[in-house]
Design a protein around this motif. Structure first.
Motif, PDB file in Angstrom:
ATOM      1  N   PHE A 242       3.788  -9.132 -20.614  1.00 12.91           N
ATOM      2  CA  PHE A 242       3.500  -7.827 -21.080  1.00 12.91           C
ATOM      3  C   PHE A 242       2.023  -7.701 -22.450  1.00 12.91           C
ATOM      4  CE2 PHE A 242       6.139  -5.150 -18.478  1.00 12.91           C
ATOM      5  CZ  PHE A 242       5.337  -4.999 -16.876  1.00 12.91           C
ATOM      6  N   LEU A 243       2.868  -8.444 -23.265  1.00 13.46           N
ATOM      7  CA  LEU A 243       2.543  -8.554 -24.362  1.00 13.46           C
ATOM      8  C   LEU A 243       0.749  -9.586 -24.289  1.00 13.46           C
ATOM      9  CD1 LEU A 243       2.063  -7.757 -27.925  1.00 13.46           C
ATOM     10  CD2 LEU A 243       3.478  -9.952 -28.335  1.00 13.46           C
ATOM     11  N   THR A 244       1.320 -10.270 -23.421  1.00 16.30           N
ATOM     12  CA  THR A 244       0.036 -10.841 -23.782  1.00 16.30           C
ATOM     13  C   THR A 244      -0.590 -10.774 -22.673  1.00 16.30           C
ATOM     14  OG1 THR A 244       0.773 -12.637 -22.719  1.00 16.30           O
ATOM     15  CG2 THR A 244       0.920 -13.650 -24.487  1.00 16.30           C
ATOM     16  N   ALA A 245      -0.737 -10.924 -21.406  1.00 17.54           N
ATOM     17  CA  ALA A 245      -1.347 -10.019 -20.691  1.00 17.54           C
ATOM     18  C   ALA A 245      -1.911  -8.771 -20.365  1.00 17.54           C
ATOM     19  CB  ALA A 245      -0.622 -10.327 -19.329  1.00 17.54           C
TER      20      ALA A 245
ATOM     21  N   GLU B  72      -4.600  -6.215  -9.926  1.00 21.93           N
ATOM     22  CA  GLU B  72      -3.702  -6.633  -8.894  1.00 21.93           C
ATOM     23  C   GLU B  72      -3.543  -8.771 -10.134  1.00 21.93           C
ATOM     24  OE1 GLU B  72      -5.436  -9.445  -5.220  1.00 21.93           O
ATOM     25  OE2 GLU B  72      -6.834  -7.643  -5.651  1.00 21.93           O
ATOM     26  N   VAL B  73      -4.254  -8.394 -10.999  1.00 25.82           N
ATOM     27  CA  VAL B  73      -4.289  -9.955 -11.187  1.00 25.82           C
ATOM     28  C   VAL B  73      -2.638  -9.635 -12.456  1.00 25.82           C
ATOM     29  CG1 VAL B  73      -4.064 -11.222 -13.378  1.00 25.82           C
ATOM     30  CG2 VAL B  73      -6.255 -10.537 -11.692  1.00 25.82           C
ATOM     31  N   LEU B  74      -2.908  -9.025 -12.657  1.00 26.71           N
ATOM     32  CA  LEU B  74      -1.485  -8.078 -13.929  1.00 26.71           C
ATOM     33  C   LEU B  74       0.143  -7.998 -13.074  1.00 26.71           C
ATOM     34  CD1 LEU B  74       0.255  -6.855 -16.340  1.00 26.71           C
ATOM     35  CD2 LEU B  74      -0.240  -4.827 -16.061  1.00 26.71           C
ATOM     36  N   THR B  75      -0.414  -7.511 -11.662  1.00 29.43           N
ATOM     37  CA  THR B  75       1.212  -6.923 -10.491  1.00 29.43           C
ATOM     38  C   THR B  75       1.235  -8.702 -10.213  1.00 29.43           C
ATOM     39  OG1 THR B  75       0.131  -5.037 -10.657  1.00 29.43           O
ATOM     40  CG2 THR B  75       1.783  -6.276  -9.103  1.00 29.43           C
ATOM     41  N   ALA B  76      -0.332  -9.398 -10.169  1.00 29.93           N
ATOM     42  CA  ALA B  76       0.462 -10.677  -9.439  1.00 29.93           C
ATOM     43  C   ALA B  76       1.725 -11.821 -10.443  1.00 29.93           C
ATOM     44  CB  ALA B  76      -0.970 -11.504  -8.521  1.00 29.93           C
TER      45      ALA B  76
ATOM     46  N   LEU C 131       7.826 -12.938 -12.014  1.00 31.96           N
ATOM     47  CA  LEU C 131       8.661 -12.788 -13.360  1.00 31.96           C
ATOM     48  C   LEU C 131       9.987 -12.226 -12.564  1.00 31.96           C
ATOM     49  CD1 LEU C 131       7.126 -11.625 -16.457  1.00 31.96           C
ATOM     50  CD2 LEU C 131       8.329 -13.815 -15.257  1.00 31.96           C
ATOM     51  N   VAL C 132       9.398 -11.171 -11.321  1.00 32.72           N
ATOM     52  CA  VAL C 132      10.417 -10.102 -10.515  1.00 32.72           C
ATOM     53  C   VAL C 132      11.271 -11.159  -9.610  1.00 32.72           C
ATOM     54  CG1 VAL C 132      10.583  -8.548  -9.109  1.00 32.72           C
ATOM     55  CG2 VAL C 132       9.773  -7.915 -11.125  1.00 32.72           C
TER      56      VAL C 132
ATOM     57  N   ASP D   1       2.922  -1.950  -6.035  1.00 30.65           N
ATOM     58  CA  ASP D   1       2.685  -2.682  -7.305  1.00 30.65           C
ATOM     59  C   ASP D   1       3.174  -1.919  -8.664  1.00 30.65           C
ATOM     60  OD1 ASP D   1       1.142  -4.980  -5.687  1.00 30.65           O
ATOM     61  OD2 ASP D   1      -0.490  -3.799  -5.898  1.00 30.65           O
ATOM     62  N   ARG D   2       3.602  -0.886  -8.160  1.00 30.06           N
ATOM     63  CA  ARG D   2       3.727   0.115  -8.859  1.00 30.06           C
ATOM     64  C   ARG D   2       5.750   0.137  -9.101  1.00 30.06           C
ATOM     65  NH1 ARG D   2       3.616   6.811  -8.512  1.00 30.06           N
ATOM     66  NH2 ARG D   2       4.312   7.266 -10.679  1.00 30.06           N
ATOM     67  N   LYS D   3       6.295  -0.430  -8.559  1.00 31.98           N
ATOM     68  CA  LYS D   3       7.359  -0.125  -7.766  1.00 31.98           C
ATOM     69  C   LYS D   3       7.541  -1.698  -9.050  1.00 31.98           C
ATOM     70  CE  LYS D   3      10.199   1.435  -4.837  1.00 31.98           C
ATOM     71  NZ  LYS D   3      11.428   1.315  -4.045  1.00 31.98           N
ATOM     72  N   VAL D   4       7.252  -2.968  -8.824  1.00 32.77           N
ATOM     73  CA  VAL D   4       6.897  -3.997  -9.632  1.00 32.77           C
ATOM     74  C   VAL D   4       6.781  -3.669 -11.465  1.00 32.77           C
ATOM     75  CG1 VAL D   4       6.322  -6.287  -9.697  1.00 32.77           C
ATOM     76  CG2 VAL D   4       7.398  -5.480  -7.526  1.00 32.77           C
ATOM     77  N   LEU D   5       5.736  -3.234 -11.025  1.00 35.46           N
ATOM     78  CA  LEU D   5       5.546  -2.877 -12.856  1.00 35.46           C
ATOM     79  C   LEU D   5       6.080  -2.161 -13.553  1.00 35.46           C
ATOM     80  CD1 LEU D   5       1.530  -2.750 -12.651  1.00 35.46           C
ATOM     81  CD2 LEU D   5       2.827  -4.593 -13.129  1.00 35.46           C
ATOM     82  N   ARG D   6       6.624  -1.130 -12.745  1.00 33.72           N
ATOM     83  CA  ARG D   6       7.926   0.251 -13.893  1.00 33.72           C
ATOM     84  C   ARG D   6       9.173  -0.743 -13.685  1.00 33.72           C
ATOM     85  NH1 ARG D   6       9.267   5.564 -10.729  1.00 33.72           N
ATOM     86  NH2 ARG D   6       9.755   3.336  -9.350  1.00 33.72           N
TER      87      ARG D   6
END
Length: 400
Positions: free
Chosen positions: A49-52, A71-75, A80-81, A104-109
């Motif tokens: 999260f820090l670098t991306a 899309e890139v952030l979620t990929a 990692l998930v 995507d929202r659930k993955v990032l959260r």
């Protein structure tokens, strides 16, 4: 983290669509190792999260490039998930639905929560190790007699309180880790509740439609069958009354008597289609035997039910057999039908197989009505009817 903070919700296994389930509970050392691995993966998530976030931040702030940056952030977050999912399965024995894909929202959260709680867990473990070192130093000092009793008692009380807070913190973080994993890797309780409401609404509408269709069929049977035969019977009796020759009247009365017997047989058939009285007096096995007696095709039955069945389950099972046998006799050109009724634990399985030509339509009114009747009891109806046959209809009905 220790995955026994909250037990996994009971549901389907990994191949289903239910929530996460748990296999055999892993040993404490294995779960402890999973906790340490979780601290490492949480650090990876935080660094990601820090670098991306730093690299994609300018693109996330602009509306034109936000979708592509997300899309890139979620990929990357999904990779990692996926590691976290393997960790939960390997070290804590969690089983998740195989075909469920989180949004995507659930993955990032989930990754954000997992990273923060994992790092917090690392801090708690570090404090626990530091406390253990201090406890060792305290014990060493007490052994050498360099500590006064009042100071020793104060240190023990303070250390006990801190140990309790550390253990409670680990337990709470373990519960949070398990709960967030279930919400990400399987349907949440809210999703399951909404799905259940949709299923109940659909099954209720299907039952109402099936009942209306059954009423229309009964009305058609009465109108096109019994009513026409009643008219013919009345005409025969009228002709017999008007007849001048006794032998002609006798012939007409004999014909009327035969017509009345045919009407009684047809009326009995209609009544059995409405509700078989043998279910109340003799039970499901005898009612299925009645279907075999009325069938124009040889019917082999195997009944393996040792315990009493709920009345709605008996009724649904009977209609599955009756409707399937009727359809086979009308459309399949079968020469033999096999019926198996077996009770396995709390689930009744009804299987009807014929050696006909197959090609049964699952969207036909008969099978649609059966599926609605079975679904109303939380059961499942499977139809396998390839062209050329055979046709196999299987109903699974819960009895609990």
């Amino acid at each position: 983290m220790h995955g026994d903070g909250e037990p996994a919700t009971a549901g389907n296994t990994a191949g289903g669509d239910g929530p996460a389930t748990r296999a055999a509970v892993p040993s404490l050392p294995r779960r402890g190792l999973g906790t340490l691995v979780g601290c490492a993966t949480a650090l990876l998530g935080a660094l990601y999260f820090l670098t991306a976030g730093t690299a994609l931040g300018p693109f996330l702030l602009r509306s034109r490039t936000r979708a592509g940056a997300l899309e890139v952030l979620t990929a990357g977050a999904r990779r990692l998930v996926a590691v976290e999912r393997v960790r939960r399965s390997a070290f804590f024995g969690d089983l998740f639905p195989a075909h469920y894909e989180a949004s995507d929202r659930k993955v990032l959260r989930y990754l954000a929560v997992r990273s923060s709680t994992g790092l917090l867990c690392a801090v708690v473990i570090a404090l626990l190790v530091f406390g253990a070192v201090l406890a060792g130093i305290l014990a060493y000092g007490a052994g050498r007699g360099t500590l006064d009793w009042d100071e020793l008692l104060t240190q023990v009380l303070l250390g006990g309180v801190l140990l309790f807070l550390d253990v409670q913190g680990l337990y709470s973080l373990a519960a949070l880790d398990a709960r967030t994993a279930r919400e990400c890797f399987g349907p949440s309780e809210g999703e399951l509740l909404r799905r259940r409401i949709d299923e109940l609404a659909a099954s209720r509408a299907a039952v109402v439609e099936a009942v209306d269709a059954e009423r229309r069929r009964i009305e058609r049977d009465l109108h096109d069958g019994l009513q026409q035969r009643l008219v013919a019977l009345a005409m025969l009796i009228g002709r017999a009354r008007r007849g001048r020759r006794p032998e002609q009247a006798d012939a007409l009365l004999l014909q009327a008597h035969q017509e009345a017997q045919g009407m009684l047989t047809e009326l009995r058939e209609v009544a059995w289609r409405v509700y078989p009285s043998a279910l109340d007096s003799l039970g499901l096995e005898e009612a299925i035997g009645g279907v075999a007696e009325r069938s124009g095709i040889p019917l082999r039955t195997r009944y393996e039910v040792a315990a009493p069945l709920p009345r709605p389950v008996e009724t649904a099972a009977y209609f599955v057999v009756s409707e399937s046998v009727t359809n086979a006799a009308k459309h399949s050109s079968a020469s033999e039908i096999a019926v198996t009724v077996a009770l396995d634990g709390a689930r009744l399985t009804v299987r009807v197989e014929d050696d006909g030509t197959g090609g049964a339509s699952e969207n036909g009114s008969g099978l649609t009505g059966l599926r609605s009747r079975v679904a109303a009891l939380d059961g499942v109806l499977h139809v396998h009817s390839p062209l050329g046959g055979p046709t196999t209809i299987t109903a699974e009905l819960p009895c609990a």
